[in-house]
Design a protein around this motif. Sequence first.
Motif, PDB file in Angstrom:
ATOM      1  N   ASP A 109       3.974  -5.832 -21.863  1.00 12.98           N
ATOM      2  CA  ASP A 109       2.600  -6.175 -22.236  1.00 12.98           C
ATOM      3  C   ASP A 109       2.067  -5.231 -23.308  1.00 12.98           C
ATOM      4  OD1 ASP A 109       2.424  -8.308 -20.491  1.00 12.98           O
ATOM      5  OD2 ASP A 109       1.628  -7.076 -18.863  1.00 12.98           O
ATOM      6  N   GLU A 110       2.470  -3.959 -23.229  1.00 15.78           N
ATOM      7  CA  GLU A 110       2.020  -2.988 -24.210  1.00 15.78           C
ATOM      8  C   GLU A 110       2.982  -2.993 -25.395  1.00 15.78           C
ATOM      9  OE1 GLU A 110       2.668  -2.198 -21.023  1.00 15.78           O
ATOM     10  OE2 GLU A 110       0.819  -1.463 -20.118  1.00 15.78           O
ATOM     11  N   CYS A 111       2.542  -2.425 -26.513  1.00 13.74           N
ATOM     12  CA  CYS A 111       3.331  -2.485 -27.750  1.00 13.74           C
ATOM     13  C   CYS A 111       3.927  -1.146 -28.152  1.00 13.74           C
ATOM     14  CB  CYS A 111       2.445  -2.979 -28.885  1.00 13.74           C
ATOM     15  SG  CYS A 111       1.626  -4.533 -28.526  1.00 13.74           S
ATOM     16  N   ILE A 112       3.335  -0.060 -27.702  1.00 14.61           N
ATOM     17  CA  ILE A 112       3.713   1.281 -28.132  1.00 14.61           C
ATOM     18  C   ILE A 112       3.979   2.131 -26.893  1.00 14.61           C
ATOM     19  CG2 ILE A 112       2.919   3.372 -29.349  1.00 14.61           C
ATOM     20  CD1 ILE A 112       3.049   1.080 -31.273  1.00 14.61           C
ATOM     21  N   VAL A 113       5.017   2.945 -26.958  1.00 12.99           N
ATOM     22  CA  VAL A 113       5.230   3.927 -25.890  1.00 12.99           C
ATOM     23  C   VAL A 113       5.232   5.307 -26.529  1.00 12.99           C
ATOM     24  CG1 VAL A 113       7.757   3.710 -25.917  1.00 12.99           C
ATOM     25  CG2 VAL A 113       6.621   4.659 -23.916  1.00 12.99           C
ATOM     26  N   VAL A 114       4.336   6.167 -26.042  1.00 16.12           N
ATOM     27  CA  VAL A 114       4.221   7.541 -26.509  1.00 16.12           C
ATOM     28  C   VAL A 114       4.772   8.421 -25.385  1.00 16.12           C
ATOM     29  CG1 VAL A 114       2.626   9.370 -27.210  1.00 16.12           C
ATOM     30  CG2 VAL A 114       2.152   6.989 -27.833  1.00 16.12           C
ATOM     31  N   THR A 115       5.770   9.236 -25.715  1.00 15.80           N
ATOM     32  CA  THR A 115       6.362  10.131 -24.725  1.00 15.80           C
ATOM     33  C   THR A 115       5.991  11.563 -25.087  1.00 15.80           C
ATOM     34  OG1 THR A 115       8.201   8.592 -24.466  1.00 15.80           O
ATOM     35  CG2 THR A 115       8.495  10.822 -23.586  1.00 15.80           C
ATOM     36  N   ILE A 116       5.327  12.231 -24.163  1.00 20.02           N
ATOM     37  CA  ILE A 116       4.922  13.626 -24.358  1.00 20.02           C
ATOM     38  C   ILE A 116       5.510  14.432 -23.207  1.00 20.02           C
ATOM     39  CG2 ILE A 116       2.994  15.243 -24.553  1.00 20.02           C
ATOM     40  CD1 ILE A 116       1.286  12.833 -25.474  1.00 20.02           C
ATOM     41  N   HIS A 117       6.379  15.379 -23.553  1.00 17.06           N
ATOM     42  CA  HIS A 117       7.058  16.225 -22.559  1.00 17.06           C
ATOM     43  C   HIS A 117       7.694  15.388 -21.460  1.00 17.06           C
ATOM     44  CE1 HIS A 117       4.176  19.580 -23.934  1.00 17.06           C
ATOM     45  NE2 HIS A 117       5.227  19.504 -24.723  1.00 17.06           N
ATOM     46  N   GLY A 118       8.328  14.297 -21.849  1.00 20.11           N
ATOM     47  CA  GLY A 118       9.056  13.462 -20.899  1.00 20.11           C
ATOM     48  C   GLY A 118       8.222  12.456 -20.135  1.00 20.11           C
ATOM     49  N   ALA A 151       0.829  -1.211   0.000  1.00 19.20           N
ATOM     50  CA  ALA A 151       0.000   0.000   0.000  1.00 19.20           C
ATOM     51  C   ALA A 151       0.860   1.257   0.000  1.00 19.20           C
ATOM     52  CB  ALA A 151      -0.936  -0.003   1.208  1.00 19.20           C
ATOM     53  N   SER A 152       1.936   1.269   0.802  1.00 20.58           N
ATOM     54  CA  SER A 152       2.773   2.470   0.824  1.00 20.58           C
ATOM     55  C   SER A 152       3.575   2.607  -0.467  1.00 20.58           C
ATOM     56  CB  SER A 152       3.684   2.491   2.040  1.00 20.58           C
ATOM     57  OG  SER A 152       4.285   1.262   2.273  1.00 20.58           O
ATOM     58  N   ARG A 153       3.954   1.479  -1.095  1.00 25.16           N
ATOM     59  CA  ARG A 153       4.662   1.556  -2.369  1.00 25.16           C
ATOM     60  C   ARG A 153       3.746   2.135  -3.437  1.00 25.16           C
ATOM     61  NH1 ARG A 153       4.334  -1.455  -6.669  1.00 25.16           N
ATOM     62  NH2 ARG A 153       3.368  -3.192  -5.602  1.00 25.16           N
ATOM     63  N   ILE A 154       2.506   1.684  -3.496  1.00 28.05           N
ATOM     64  CA  ILE A 154       1.539   2.195  -4.476  1.00 28.05           C
ATOM     65  C   ILE A 154       1.267   3.678  -4.221  1.00 28.05           C
ATOM     66  CG2 ILE A 154      -0.872   2.059  -5.221  1.00 28.05           C
ATOM     67  CD1 ILE A 154      -0.635  -1.002  -4.828  1.00 28.05           C
ATOM     68  N   LYS A 155       1.115   4.063  -2.950  1.00 29.72           N
ATOM     69  CA  LYS A 155       0.877   5.471  -2.619  1.00 29.72           C
ATOM     70  C   LYS A 155       2.051   6.333  -3.077  1.00 29.72           C
ATOM     71  CE  LYS A 155      -0.417   8.493   1.192  1.00 29.72           C
ATOM     72  NZ  LYS A 155      -0.694   8.574   2.620  1.00 29.72           N
ATOM     73  N   ARG A 156       3.287   5.873  -2.844  1.00 28.48           N
ATOM     74  CA  ARG A 156       4.471   6.618  -3.273  1.00 28.48           C
ATOM     75  C   ARG A 156       4.513   6.740  -4.791  1.00 28.48           C
ATOM     76  NH1 ARG A 156       8.443   3.226  -2.365  1.00 28.48           N
ATOM     77  NH2 ARG A 156       8.912   2.931  -4.543  1.00 28.48           N
ATOM     78  N   GLU A 157       4.228   5.646  -5.512  1.00 27.47           N
ATOM     79  CA  GLU A 157       4.234   5.673  -6.975  1.00 27.47           C
ATOM     80  C   GLU A 157       3.175   6.626  -7.508  1.00 27.47           C
ATOM     81  OE1 GLU A 157       3.822   1.623  -8.200  1.00 27.47           O
ATOM     82  OE2 GLU A 157       5.869   1.110  -7.621  1.00 27.47           O
ATOM     83  N   ARG A 158       1.996   6.612  -6.918  1.00 26.14           N
ATOM     84  CA  ARG A 158       0.914   7.495  -7.370  1.00 26.14           C
ATOM     85  C   ARG A 158       1.230   8.960  -7.109  1.00 26.14           C
ATOM     86  NH1 ARG A 158      -4.376   4.009  -5.554  1.00 26.14           N
ATOM     87  NH2 ARG A 158      -4.239   2.515  -7.263  1.00 26.14           N
ATOM     88  N   SER A 159       1.973   9.249  -6.047  1.00 30.54           N
ATOM     89  CA  SER A 159       2.303  10.640  -5.753  1.00 30.54           C
ATOM     90  C   SER A 159       3.263  11.217  -6.785  1.00 30.54           C
ATOM     91  CB  SER A 159       2.892  10.769  -4.349  1.00 30.54           C
ATOM     92  OG  SER A 159       4.183  10.187  -4.308  1.00 30.54           O
ATOM     93  N   ASN A 160       3.951  10.371  -7.534  1.00 28.87           N
ATOM     94  CA  ASN A 160       4.895  10.812  -8.565  1.00 28.87           C
ATOM     95  C   ASN A 160       4.265  10.900  -9.943  1.00 28.87           C
ATOM     96  OD1 ASN A 160       6.996  11.006  -6.729  1.00 28.87           O
ATOM     97  ND2 ASN A 160       7.503   8.851  -6.953  1.00 28.87           N
ATOM     98  N   ILE A 161       2.996  10.574 -10.066  1.00 31.06           N
ATOM     99  CA  ILE A 161       2.334  10.560 -11.367  1.00 31.06           C
ATOM    100  C   ILE A 161       2.021  11.985 -11.815  1.00 31.06           C
ATOM    101  CG2 ILE A 161       0.246   9.875 -12.615  1.00 31.06           C
ATOM    102  CD1 ILE A 161       0.197   7.355 -10.886  1.00 31.06           C
ATOM    103  N   VAL A 162       2.398  12.297 -13.046  1.00 36.19           N
ATOM    104  CA  VAL A 162       2.062  13.586 -13.641  1.00 36.19           C
ATOM    105  C   VAL A 162       0.729  13.408 -14.352  1.00 36.19           C
ATOM    106  CG1 VAL A 162       2.744  15.305 -15.343  1.00 36.19           C
ATOM    107  CG2 VAL A 162       4.479  14.174 -13.942  1.00 36.19           C
ATOM    108  N   SER A 163      -0.277  14.179 -13.957  1.00 40.27           N
ATOM    109  CA  SER A 163      -1.596  13.998 -14.550  1.00 40.27           C
ATOM    110  C   SER A 163      -1.949  15.083 -15.562  1.00 40.27           C
ATOM    111  CB  SER A 163      -2.667  13.922 -13.466  1.00 40.27           C
ATOM    112  OG  SER A 163      -2.669  15.106 -12.707  1.00 40.27           O
ATOM    113  N   VAL A 164      -1.202  16.182 -15.569  1.00 41.28           N
ATOM    114  CA  VAL A 164      -1.473  17.266 -16.508  1.00 41.28           C
ATOM    115  C   VAL A 164      -0.132  17.791 -16.998  1.00 41.28           C
ATOM    116  CG1 VAL A 164      -2.434  19.585 -16.782  1.00 41.28           C
ATOM    117  CG2 VAL A 164      -3.609  17.926 -15.334  1.00 41.28           C
ATOM    118  N   THR A 165      -0.028  17.979 -18.306  1.00 42.00           N
ATOM    119  CA  THR A 165       1.155  18.628 -18.863  1.00 42.00           C
ATOM    120  C   THR A 165       0.694  19.751 -19.785  1.00 42.00           C
ATOM    121  OG1 THR A 165       1.331  17.186 -20.798  1.00 42.00           O
ATOM    122  CG2 THR A 165       2.500  16.494 -18.809  1.00 42.00           C
TER     123      THR A 165
END
Length: 91
Positions: A42-51, A4-18
């Motif tokens: 598992d996914e096939c494509i990676v799209v990078t927008i502003h890092g 739970a604390s690992r998931i909370k830490r990972e979510r706090s680093n998520i950029v939701s708006v650029t």
Amino acid sequence: MGKASRIKRERSNIVSVTHEPEVPKNWPDGHVDVDLTGIEDDECIVVTIHGVRHYLHTTTAHELSKKLTSRIQEWDRGAKALGAPGVLDAD
């Protein structure tokens, strides 16, 4: 550390708006890039927008492409109707 604390830490680093940077950086490569992922992903494509990397299945990437194309065409028609140059080649 618990799950739970690992998931909370990972979510706090998520950029939701650029937003576009005030000054273009290495246009267009510094703004957007698209690559294939590795065979182990598992996914096939990676799209990078502003890092920020977005890992997508090909079906999701295809739907995104169709929707982006539609909206860009809609915006372009409106811009040209107002006398702006637009972004698409003349038809």
